[in-house]
Design a protein around this motif. Sequence first.
Motif, mmCIF file in Angstrom:
data_model
loop_
_atom_site.group_PDB
_atom_site.id
_atom_site.type_symbol
_atom_site.label_atom_id
_atom_site.label_comp_id
_atom_site.label_asym_id
_atom_site.label_seq_id
_atom_site.Cartn_x
_atom_site.Cartn_y
_atom_site.Cartn_z
ATOM 1 N N ARG A 17 -1.394 -1.056 -6.388
ATOM 2 C CA ARG A 17 -1.239 -1.957 -5.230
ATOM 3 C C ARG A 17 0.015 -2.817 -5.374
ATOM 4 N N ILE A 18 0.281 -3.323 -6.572
ATOM 5 C CA ILE A 18 1.474 -4.137 -6.805
ATOM 6 C C ILE A 18 2.730 -3.310 -6.572
ATOM 7 N N LEU A 34 0.539 -12.009 -5.473
ATOM 8 C CA LEU A 34 -0.877 -12.314 -5.674
ATOM 9 C C LEU A 34 -1.588 -12.469 -4.336
ATOM 10 N N THR A 35 -0.990 -13.211 -3.420
ATOM 11 C CA THR A 35 -1.577 -13.428 -2.104
ATOM 12 C C THR A 35 -1.679 -12.117 -1.322
ATOM 13 N N ALA A 36 -0.611 -11.333 -1.333
ATOM 14 C CA ALA A 36 -0.597 -10.081 -0.568
ATOM 15 C C ALA A 36 -1.571 -9.049 -1.135
ATOM 16 N N SER A 37 -1.780 -9.075 -2.438
ATOM 17 C CA SER A 37 -2.653 -8.069 -3.059
ATOM 18 C C SER A 37 -4.128 -8.361 -2.832
ATOM 19 N N ALA A 84 2.937 5.161 -4.567
ATOM 20 C CA ALA A 84 1.889 4.158 -4.380
ATOM 21 C C ALA A 84 1.808 3.712 -2.920
ATOM 22 N N SER A 85 2.948 3.533 -2.298
ATOM 23 C CA SER A 85 2.970 3.122 -0.896
ATOM 24 C C SER A 85 2.373 4.209 -0.009
#
Length: 177
Positions: A17-18, A34-37, A84-85
């Motif tokens: 995810r990162i 952190l917020t987006a994940s 990943a994307s």
Amino acid sequence: MDINELVKVTTRAWSFRILALLHDGVPGRQAALLTASGAGRTAFGQSLQHLLTLELVERNPGHGHPLRPEYRLTGRGAQMAVIASGVEKAVNGQAEAVLLRRMWTLPILTVAQQPRYFSEIKTSLAPITDRALSMSLGNLEGQGWINRSVDPAIRPARAQYVVAQAGAEISQVLAFA
């Protein structure tokens, strides 16, 4: 893509995810990531440290505060981030996103692109235990990402597993890596 490298990356729940977030343009600052994940602080920190150890992410020199550094993708990390994307975009809904973060989901989907027996999957993913493989296959089958079929003509009966639906889409993204 090398299956062993995929196994290493996915040992931490939020690593993929990162990478996807960095690829999709989320700023490399820890707070923004952190917020987006949506991850918890501890799990996020462990995943970020894991990516640093694997040299897929590095500190951006000259940017960020020493206590709040900024991160960027390395060359290898950028290649993995594209994958990943693509995987993230193939997933719909929270239940599927949770399954995607499990350690063995992506490696199993990669191996099961063609029909495989349990023992063949286990051999391809050397460090996996029987229990972990059995539980993962059950979770993937429950989500509809893997189809299980048993040929009654074969004695003893053996189940074969192959990707299906969203699992097939994800495995396609992984195959082009």
